[in-house]
Scaffold this active site. Structure first.
Site, short mmCIF file in Angstrom:
data_model
loop_
_atom_site.label_atom_id
_atom_site.label_comp_id
_atom_site.label_asym_id
_atom_site.label_seq_id
_atom_site.Cartn_x
_atom_site.Cartn_y
_atom_site.Cartn_z
N HIS A 92 0.83 -1.33 0.07
CA HIS A 92 0.01 0.22 0.05
C HIS A 92 0.76 1.37 -0.07
CE1 HIS A 92 -4.13 -1.71 0.90
NE2 HIS A 92 -3.32 -2.75 0.32
N HIS A 259 -1.48 -12.60 -2.08
CA HIS A 259 -2.71 -13.30 -1.36
C HIS A 259 -2.48 -14.79 -0.80
CE1 HIS A 259 -6.19 -10.18 -2.83
NE2 HIS A 259 -5.11 -9.86 -2.18
#
Length: 728
Positions: A92, A259
């Protein structure tokens, strides 16, 4: 009367109604004066690159490895390992990058500041940075927050068994928020279709934005506007990731690779979550999102509202993401917080619980994960990765490195022992200089030949400007080094006047060839150096034409890139849609031309005075695209005079728009009505905007000519060397 009412400082400086409140459309110059020495606590003598080179990077990494599995009671680690949290933090930090203007990214540690520190998509990353504080405190100035955030993401991957591609330091911290346009919405996560929507037409995302909603890094994991449609979500994913410089293969690798680790958090309703850091009370000490749901942490944590663990190995690199993606059929369900997610139909409970070793869960996925199976192009790549784990690992390693280093600019800025040796096309590589450089006598000889070649001052100046002004201080791309102005796509850009450019480059190449052929001992001049040197010669001649003898500084050392070293598609984003310094607009835009000028100046790292003197000088040097006469307020063109300012400020001239859109204006003699000049909004703003007019008055004064020339030469030299990181 209350004590507050009596307080003489209640309306202290900075409070009260601002100019922006009174005149919301006023041109804002504040973005040109961010990150000054006044906000930097390090002092003018601090050199971060030198400090980082002395850092024991291996020791930092050992401390980070230990941190990964040292769970803290105040924010416990999922599965006993902080790896997933730190991967998200690094992702992020870097993931705000966008190609359109190069803004965002990890390069300044902006995740520490508003608005990013309080974006909904960054919920609870404040905890990740607090976990890092003891390490940052230990090593102090030797490693910036910007570098530490990315390094921690790398170490998180390595500590879970993944081999990364490398790491480069060199991201110096800044000390205040960057002023970036993140969208017009006034509500976090506002859906499309509203009055401030970033979408128009057939879901066309506004430029330069890349994220789908205000406060998200990429896409909505529940699907477009929360609609759990994996195929529709794939369209958003493809658009968003492309705007962040990722192709389909890199996109699949990043989603599936990221993920593989960790989990999302949605233990209870979002109504339990308190204010974000910037809105929290002073006693929270910069932490936000305090949850009233049970313990508010660990198994009770609420972040995105989704409750998904993708793999059976959330703390270990594996290929289980694809095994699960293709090994089950999926049915729509909702998290405990009420968010759309998917669960494996009829599956056994094989996924470990993050805190209770006696519990197992059925496999779960996000809507955007299923896009990798149900979008045809993504599915093809995903199945190849599923069948070829080594390809997947390599693709993820490379995509992660690109994600976390894309905004660092050229390899010359990379620091540290883990810089990968492989040169990558997206780094805009430039060959190393492998020959002796020209000296001052050679430069003087070459300038004389350039001035005797028949090329005009305006041709020399406009060509050098076109080459150098592609630089963006945001992602450190562009600039004159590499001489890519002679290559596709730059040679064909409308703003670069292809026909004139080709003629100028042909002449300069002939001068270069003759000079290099006459040398002994291998001395050469690159075309990149000669383009800049020729521009300097043009400026010197223009100053001479105005009665001033100046020598424009010049530092050789540029090299020429090849077409094979140039990614045409990647380079295309540098094409100017507006360059007020050349009075150029490619089309009509909702944003006024003067705003686009300030945006360009900010990308060139210019201050308001630098922008002012530079534009005024380029006008009288005839640098406009297409030889446009707009803003050429002089009868002595190609002489470096302050005539632009003198004539703009002349009260004998009355200005009126030529059309209702007020983009072009005529300046007529107040007494006779005779047409004197024409100008654009970019020209006239230096007389209409009070702050810019004050600067124009400095350069339009009777005693300003010498200062004007001196200041123009200084900022010209600055722009010509913006990409010379080798000179730092």
């Amino acid at each position: 009367m209350s004590n507050e009412a009596k307080c003489p400082f209640h309306q202290a400086a900075g409070n009260g109604t601002s100019n922006r409140d009174w005149w919301p459309n006023q041109l804002d110059l504040s973005i040109l004066h961010r990150h000054s020495s006044l906000s930097d606590p390090m002092g003018k003598d601090f050199n971060y690159a030198q400090a980082f080179e002395k850092l024991d990077l291996a020791a930092v990494k050992r401390d980070l490895h230990a941190l990964m599995t040292t769970s803290q009671d105040w924010w416990p680690a999922d599965f006993g390992h902080y790896g997933g949290l730190f991967i998200r933090m690094a992702w992020h930090s870097a993931g705000t990058y966008r190609t359109a203007d190069g803004r965002g990214g990890a390069g300044e540690g902006q995740q520490r500041f508003a608005p990013l520190n309080s974006w909904p998509d960054n919920a609870n990353l404040d905890k990740a940075r607090r976990l890092l504080w003891p390490i940052k405190q230990k090593y102090g100035r030797a490693i910036s927050w910007a570098d530490l955030l990315i390094l921690t993401g790398n170490v998180a991957l390595e500590s879970m068994g993944f081999k990364t591609f490398g790491f480069a330091g060199g991201r110096a911290d800044t000390w205040e928020p960057e002023d970036v346009y993140w969208g017009s919405e006034k509500i976090w996560l506002e859906l499309s279709g509203g009055p401030n929507s970033r979408y128009s037409g057939d879901r066309q995302l506004e430029n330069p934005l890349a994220a789908v909603q205000m406060g998200l890094i990429y896409v909505n994991p529940e699907g477009p506007d929360g609609n759990p449609d994996p195929v529709a979500a794939a369209r958003d994913i493809r658009d968003t990731f492309a705007r962040m410089a990722m192709n389909d293969e890199e996109t699949v690798a990043l989603i599936a690779g990221g993920h593989t680790f960790g989990k999302t958090h949605g233990a209870g309703p979002a109504s339990n979550v308190g204010a974000e850091p910037e809105a929290a009370g002073i006693e929270a000490q910069g932490l936000g999102w305090k949850s009233a749901y049970r313990t508010g942490k660990g198994a009770d944590a609420i972040t995105s509202g989704l409750e998904v663990t993708w793999t059976t190995t959330p703390t270990q690199w594996s290929h289980n993401f694809f095994e699960n993606l293709f090994g089950y059929e999926w049915e729509l369900t909702k998290s405990p917080a009420g968010a759309h997610q998917w669960v494996a139909k009829g599956a056994d409970a094989v996924i470990p619980d993050a805190f209770d070793p006696s519990k197992k869960h059925r496999p779960t996925m996000l809507t955007t994960d299923l896009s990798l199976r149900f979008d045809p192009a993504y599915e093809k790549i995903s199945r190849r990765f599923h069948e070829n784990p080594e390809q997947f690992a390599d693709a993820f390693a490379r995509a992660w490195f690109k994600l976390t280093h894309r905004d660092m600019g050229p390899r010359a800025r990379y620091l540290g022992p883990e810089v990968p040796a492989e040169v990558l096309l997206w780094q805009d590589p430039i060959p190393a200089v492998d020959h002796p450089l020209i000296d001052a006598a050679d430069a003087a000889e070459l300038k004389a030949k350039v001035l005797a070649s028949g090329l005009t001052v305006s041709q020399l100046v406009s060509t050098a400007w076109a080459a150098a002004s592609t630089f963006r201080g945001s992602d450190k791309r562009g600039g004159a080094n590499g001489a890519r102005i002679r290559l596709a796509p730059q040679k064909d850009w409308e703003a670069n006047q292809p026909e004139q450019l080709a003629a100028v480059l042909e002449t300069l190449e002939a001068i270069r060839t003759a000079f290099n052929g006459a040398q002994r001992g291998g001395k050469q001049v690159s075309l990149a150096d000669l383009i800049v040197l020729a521009g300097c010669a043009g400026v010197e001649q223009a100053a001479k034409n105005a009665g001033h003898a100046v020598t424009v500084p010049f530092a050789p050392g540029r090299a020429d890139a090849s077409q094979e070293q140039t990614d045409v598609e990647s380079m295309a984003v540098l094409e100017p849609v507006a360059d007020g310094f050349r009075n150029y607009l490619k089309g009509k835009y909702r944003v006024p031309a003067e705003v686009l000028l300030v945006d360009k100046a900010q990308l060139l790292t210019l201050s308001a005075p630098e922008m002012t003197v530079l534009l005024g000088g380029l006008r009288v040097l005839g640098a406009n695209v297409g030889q446009s006469r707009h803003g050429v307020f002089t009868a002595r063109e190609q002489a470096l005079t302050n005539d632009f300012f003198v004539n703009l400020l002349d009260m004998g001239t009355e200005w009126k728009p030529t059309a209702a859109d007020a983009d072009v204006f005529e300046g007529r003699d107040r007494a006779t009505g005779e047409l004197k000049w024409t100008g654009t909004r970019v020209d006239l703003v230096f007389g209409s905007h009070s702050q810019l007019r004050a600067l124009a008055e400095v350069y339009g004064s009777a005693d300003a000519q010498e200062k004007f020339v001196r200041d123009f030469v200084a900022v010209w030299n600055k722009v010509m060397n913006l990409d010379r990181f080798d000179l730092a």
